[in-house]
Scaffold this active site. Structure first.
Site, short mmCIF file in Angstrom:
data_model
loop_
_atom_site.label_atom_id
_atom_site.label_comp_id
_atom_site.label_asym_id
_atom_site.label_seq_id
_atom_site.Cartn_x
_atom_site.Cartn_y
_atom_site.Cartn_z
N ASP A 156 0.86 -1.18 0.00
CA ASP A 156 0.00 0.00 0.00
C ASP A 156 0.90 1.23 0.00
O ASP A 156 1.54 1.54 1.02
CB ASP A 156 -0.90 0.01 1.24
N LYS A 224 -6.92 3.21 -3.31
CA LYS A 224 -7.31 3.23 -1.90
C LYS A 224 -7.57 4.66 -1.47
O LYS A 224 -6.83 5.58 -1.86
CB LYS A 224 -6.19 2.59 -1.08
N LYS A 260 -10.24 0.15 -2.32
CA LYS A 260 -10.13 -0.09 -0.88
C LYS A 260 -10.42 1.20 -0.12
O LYS A 260 -9.56 2.08 -0.06
CB LYS A 260 -8.74 -0.60 -0.52
#
Length: 324
Positions: A156, A224, A260
């Site tokens: 991430d 995300k 996400k």
């Protein structure tokens, strides 16, 4: 450690996009109807989910959780306990599915990998100078390679919001491509790359849409919302805009990218509303842990409590489940 997202793409070849070309691409995107987004979110929030469907939705939401600990006081013992919970969320009920992944800092990846060896739970790491992303690219790449070498199956990364807001789209694009390349490994498939936009620091929904498309064109496997360190984080409106982006990107390119939301999703009601939004916006293809994740720490306990209520008719006590 098995893959827990869809097929990871390899990094694009050396980018041929100038900053002017990237600006033209992003300028060609339609503007976001802010009032329309809020109206759509409000409408979707009224959708009711009946008991049988709610039970399925809770299990699906559990299977989509990236169970996260990102604190300066994190210890190997805390990470091992989190991994145990990720694999067996309710030790008294083995019908509860495991979560999708645990998410930890790079220096704790090896601890998580050992704890989850030969299990379906992935190991994600917030490499690349999380949470601000304000470090030289060489440092960010070293951070990423370290986590991948220790066994992280997912990375991430955060974008440089300062560069994005200043209009230096080429810098943001090139950094995503470079981190994507750092996700490669010689002894197996590359780690999946989730690109964190930190939407709370972007200037409105148009910027969220542009950042989403820029990240996807640079090779993101997931986009995300946020680090969870900035407020607001994963608002329903921002998540809706990003779901529209992945839907439209697949229609244009044929490549599916996951979403996400992370930060602020704490209750079962929040999680189910997100699943409704996924189904009604991107479509049922995204109703799968390979394509939709929820970054959370406290959410899992609420999902377990609501699941127990549906099964037994009573709520467990507040201390029944371990603290995350």
């Amino acid at each position: 450690m098995p893959d827990t997202t869809g097929p990871a793409t390899r990094a694009p070849s050396a980018p041929a996009h100038s900053n002017a070309a990237l600006r033209a691409l992003l300028d060609s995107l339609p503007g976001v109807d802010e009032a329309g987004v809020h109206a759509r979110v409000a409408d979707l929030a009224t959708r009711s989910v009946k008991t049988t469907a709610k039970a399925r939705a809770i299990d699906l939401a559990i299977s989509m959780v990236d169970l996260t600990t990102l604190e300066g006081a994190d210890t190997p013992g805390k990470v091992r306990a989190l991994c145990t919970k990720a694999l067996l969320p309710d030790p008294t009920d083995r019908t509860v599915p495991p979560v999708a992944a645990v998410c930890v800092y790079p220096d704790l990846v090896r601890v998580a990998v050992r704890a989850l060896e030969s299990t379906p739970v992935g190991v994600a790491s917030v490499a690349s100078a999380f949470p601000a992303g304000r470090a030289p690219l060489e440092v960010r790449l070293l951070d990423t390679r370290y986590a991948v070498a220790d066994g992280a199956t997912e990375i991430d990364m955060v974008i440089d919001r300062g560069a994005f807001l200043a209009g230096d789209y080429r810098k943001v694009y090139d950094e995503i491509v470079a981190v994507k390349e750092a996700c490669d490994r010689s002894d197996g498939p590359p780690a999946h790359l989730k690109v964190i936009l930190e939407t709370g620091e972007l200037a409105g929904y148009d910027a969220v849409r542009r950042a989403s498309w820029l990240a996807m064109h640079a090779g993101a496997d997931f986009i995300k919302t946020s680090t969870g360190k900035v407020s607001p984080a994963a608002t329903p409106a921002v998540t809706l805009v990003m779901l529209q982006a992945v839907r439209d990107f697949r229609a244009e390119t044929g490549r599916q990218v996951g979403v996400k939301p992370a930060g602020g999703i704490r209750t079962t009601k929040d999680a189910i509303r997100n699943l409704v939004m996924v189904n009604e916006t991107a479509g049922p293809d995204w109703l799968d842990p390979h394509w939709f994740r929820i970054g959370a720490s406290s959410l899992l306990n609420d999902l377990l409590m609501q699941r127990a209520k549906l099964t037994t008719g009573t709520y467990p006590g507040p201390d029944y489940y371990s603290a995350d």
